[in-house]
Design a protein around this motif. Sequence first.
Motif, PDB file in Angstrom:
ATOM      1  N   VAL A 247       0.820  -1.220   0.000  1.00 48.65           N
ATOM      2  CA  VAL A 247       0.000   0.000   0.000  1.00 48.65           C
ATOM      3  C   VAL A 247       0.854   1.271   0.000  1.00 48.65           C
ATOM      4  N   LYS A 248       2.110   1.132  -0.345  1.00 47.76           N
ATOM      5  CA  LYS A 248       2.972   2.314  -0.446  1.00 47.76           C
ATOM      6  C   LYS A 248       2.415   3.255  -1.512  1.00 47.76           C
ATOM      7  N   ALA A 249       2.376   4.524  -1.221  1.00 49.16           N
ATOM      8  CA  ALA A 249       1.751   5.515  -2.106  1.00 49.16           C
ATOM      9  C   ALA A 249       2.324   5.485  -3.516  1.00 49.16           C
ATOM     10  N   ASP A 250       3.638   5.260  -3.643  1.00 50.02           N
ATOM     11  CA  ASP A 250       4.278   5.251  -4.969  1.00 50.02           C
ATOM     12  C   ASP A 250       3.697   4.163  -5.871  1.00 50.02           C
ATOM     13  N   TYR A 251       3.209   3.063  -5.265  1.00 47.16           N
ATOM     14  CA  TYR A 251       2.663   1.952  -6.050  1.00 47.16           C
ATOM     15  C   TYR A 251       1.146   2.050  -6.197  1.00 47.16           C
ATOM     16  N   VAL A 252       0.482   2.511  -5.140  1.00 50.49           N
ATOM     17  CA  VAL A 252      -0.983   2.524  -5.129  1.00 50.49           C
ATOM     18  C   VAL A 252      -1.555   3.692  -5.938  1.00 50.49           C
ATOM     19  N   ASP A 253      -0.949   4.883  -5.832  1.00 51.10           N
ATOM     20  CA  ASP A 253      -1.513   6.075  -6.486  1.00 51.10           C
ATOM     21  C   ASP A 253      -1.716   5.913  -7.993  1.00 51.10           C
ATOM     22  N   PRO A 254      -0.744   5.333  -8.743  1.00 52.42           N
ATOM     23  CA  PRO A 254      -0.994   5.148 -10.182  1.00 52.42           C
ATOM     24  C   PRO A 254      -2.205   4.263 -10.480  1.00 52.42           C
ATOM     25  N   ILE A 255      -2.451   3.262  -9.618  1.00 47.89           N
ATOM     26  CA  ILE A 255      -3.611   2.383  -9.825  1.00 47.89           C
ATOM     27  C   ILE A 255      -4.901   3.133  -9.528  1.00 47.89           C
ATOM     28  N   LEU A 256      -4.909   3.919  -8.447  1.00 49.45           N
ATOM     29  CA  LEU A 256      -6.093   4.713  -8.114  1.00 49.45           C
ATOM     30  C   LEU A 256      -6.429   5.673  -9.243  1.00 49.45           C
ATOM     31  N   LYS A 257      -5.400   6.301  -9.801  1.00 46.32           N
ATOM     32  CA  LYS A 257      -5.608   7.270 -10.881  1.00 46.32           C
ATOM     33  C   LYS A 257      -6.110   6.582 -12.140  1.00 46.32           C
ATOM     34  N   ARG A 258      -5.545   5.420 -12.460  1.00 48.88           N
ATOM     35  CA  ARG A 258      -5.910   4.710 -13.690  1.00 48.88           C
ATOM     36  C   ARG A 258      -7.376   4.286 -13.680  1.00 48.88           C
ATOM     37  N   TYR A 259      -7.868   3.811 -12.517  1.00 45.74           N
ATOM     38  CA  TYR A 259      -9.232   3.297 -12.441  1.00 45.74           C
ATOM     39  C   TYR A 259     -10.226   4.307 -11.870  1.00 45.74           C
ATOM     40  N   GLY A 260      -9.772   5.533 -11.600  1.00 41.65           N
ATOM     41  CA  GLY A 260     -10.684   6.599 -11.187  1.00 41.65           C
ATOM     42  C   GLY A 260     -11.133   6.530  -9.739  1.00 41.65           C
ATOM     43  N   PHE A 261     -10.319   5.927  -8.852  1.00 44.48           N
ATOM     44  CA  PHE A 261     -10.663   5.868  -7.430  1.00 44.48           C
ATOM     45  C   PHE A 261     -10.091   7.091  -6.715  1.00 44.48           C
ATOM     46  N   ASN A 262     -10.855   7.613  -5.750  1.00 47.12           N
ATOM     47  CA  ASN A 262     -10.382   8.771  -4.995  1.00 47.12           C
ATOM     48  C   ASN A 262      -9.392   8.381  -3.913  1.00 47.12           C
ATOM     49  N   ASN A 263      -9.571   7.210  -3.322  1.00 50.65           N
ATOM     50  CA  ASN A 263      -8.681   6.757  -2.261  1.00 50.65           C
ATOM     51  C   ASN A 263      -8.693   5.236  -2.221  1.00 50.65           C
ATOM     52  N   ILE A 264      -7.883   4.684  -1.308  1.00 49.14           N
ATOM     53  CA  ILE A 264      -7.751   3.221  -1.268  1.00 49.14           C
ATOM     54  C   ILE A 264      -9.016   2.556  -0.750  1.00 49.14           C
ATOM     55  N   GLU A 265      -9.840   3.296   0.041  1.00 46.19           N
ATOM     56  CA  GLU A 265     -11.117   2.728   0.496  1.00 46.19           C
ATOM     57  C   GLU A 265     -12.039   2.473  -0.693  1.00 46.19           C
ATOM     58  N   ASP A 266     -12.026   3.376  -1.686  1.00 52.07           N
ATOM     59  CA  ASP A 266     -12.823   3.149  -2.902  1.00 52.07           C
ATOM     60  C   ASP A 266     -12.368   1.889  -3.621  1.00 52.07           C
ATOM     61  N   LEU A 267     -11.043   1.661  -3.616  1.00 57.72           N
ATOM     62  CA  LEU A 267     -10.487   0.460  -4.252  1.00 57.72           C
ATOM     63  C   LEU A 267     -10.968  -0.792  -3.530  1.00 57.72           C
ATOM     64  N   TYR A 268     -10.920  -0.776  -2.181  1.00 56.16           N
ATOM     65  CA  TYR A 268     -11.393  -1.927  -1.413  1.00 56.16           C
ATOM     66  C   TYR A 268     -12.866  -2.211  -1.709  1.00 56.16           C
ATOM     67  N   ALA A 269     -13.685  -1.152  -1.736  1.00 48.52           N
ATOM     68  CA  ALA A 269     -15.117  -1.320  -2.003  1.00 48.52           C
ATOM     69  C   ALA A 269     -15.344  -1.915  -3.383  1.00 48.52           C
ATOM     70  N   ALA A 270     -14.569  -1.476  -4.374  1.00 44.74           N
ATOM     71  CA  ALA A 270     -14.708  -1.995  -5.739  1.00 44.74           C
ATOM     72  C   ALA A 270     -14.337  -3.470  -5.806  1.00 44.74           C
ATOM     73  N   ILE A 271     -13.324  -3.879  -5.032  1.00 46.38           N
ATOM     74  CA  ILE A 271     -12.931  -5.291  -4.987  1.00 46.38           C
ATOM     75  C   ILE A 271     -14.069  -6.126  -4.416  1.00 46.38           C
ATOM     76  N   ALA A 272     -14.705  -5.636  -3.337  1.00 46.68           N
ATOM     77  CA  ALA A 272     -15.817  -6.368  -2.724  1.00 46.68           C
ATOM     78  C   ALA A 272     -16.995  -6.517  -3.678  1.00 46.68           C
TER      79      ALA A 272
END
Length: 468
Positions: A247-272
């Motif tokens: 969950v290091k920002a350098d790795y997570v931020d590009p994924i959040l930006k690519r899929y249009g998530f505002n934060n990592i909680e949005d990513l978790y919700a999308a996975i669920a």
Amino acid sequence: LFAIRLIVDSVKDCYSVLGLMHELFKPMPGRFKDYISMPKPNMYQSLHSTVIGPEGIPFEVQIRTQEMHRVAEVGIAAHWQYKEGARYQDKSYVEKLSWLRQILEWQKDARDPDEFMENLKIDLFTDEVFVFTPKGDVKSLRAGSNPIDFAYSIHSAIGNRMIGAKVNGRIVNLDYELKNGDIVEIITSSASNGPSRDWLKIVKTSQARNKINQWFKKEKREENVEQGKEIFEKEVKKSGLTMSQAVKADYVDPILKRYGFNNIEDLYAAIALGAITATKVVSKLRESYRQSLPPEEQTELLLKQIEKENKKKAKSMPESGVVVKGIDNCLVRLSRCCNPVPGDDIIGYITRGRGVSVHRKDCPNVRKNLIDGDARLIDVYWYKSATPNVSYLAEITLKAHDRPGLLVDITNGIGESRIPLRALNARTNKDFYVVMHMTLEINNAEQLDRIIAKISKIKDVFEISRNK
């Protein structure tokens, strides 16, 4: 199938010409579709009818107006109107663009481009079923749709408060498949707790699936975040990374930006919700982590991985999955006469020059030796009673009444169970029933019992057993 297309001036002319065609040629039952009174979701309109020609050859007749023909040829763009300083807001114009807005909604809800294209193809290239509301309004749905799809086609609030449904005045299950002409009534309650996650498994339309997902995103966000995080952490652990690395920002931020998530909680919700898989996310994170390491650390990581694999290999089970009691590094082979698999009671037989041959205890070839107390028999057992990475061959024989499509049904049943079919021999005897001998590649006896039970339920199969 031959076809002709007739272009007329008005809707009235469409039906007049249809009447003339049915007077001239005999119409085929069940082959008439009225897309004028009930247009397709993409605004396609036309009358389709298949008739029998003068020489007995069937052909299709398509009847439409000039305007309908433009829509069919050009698509929704035929309705696009624009003039500088003016916008068209009349009802017909809004209705014509509703399908385009629906596509934009799908694109917005789908985080993954593959998911969006799948939804689009499902709704564009499927047959339709036409059903009625209690007031007589017509609803066009994808063939195979159920009352849940119908409820969400009316309004998301109806679907979210739905607790049951009636079709033609009778209460039906929510997975009931709607048929042409059904009158559907949705039963709602203000005390409803909202849609169930199980609905996502049975709905057929993208509209219903997206509206259900929207409800969970809004109403069950905390639960989704917690559930998605748990799935994500399990996948991270399997990958060999730690959570702090993943969950290091350098790795997570590009994924959040690519899929249009505002934060990592949005990513978790999308996975669920299944909008994106944890495997895909962790794979990208692992690759980013590897590329960030200095060359010497990459080498060290590789050496650790090799060491880990070697240790794992050293502790791995025997290739055959069978251990001979009291003997290490013994040549072991599974007998081809009875093809034992994990879960079977087995016995070993010491051969001359070919190591230990493993048989099922009920194998006819060793039964006499067991009775006589042959000294060359030796105790063997399955390695830890679990051999998930080793496959075994098992032979089964079935008998069935011969009919068209029987072989397809059987092979489809085996394919759906993801069990490789290695050999098949079939013949029809004089009593007109089929005898099939099949060789399957399985992992254990339990898996074999499941596929035998599944095949036995196929129509016209009256006997099936494992070969001894």
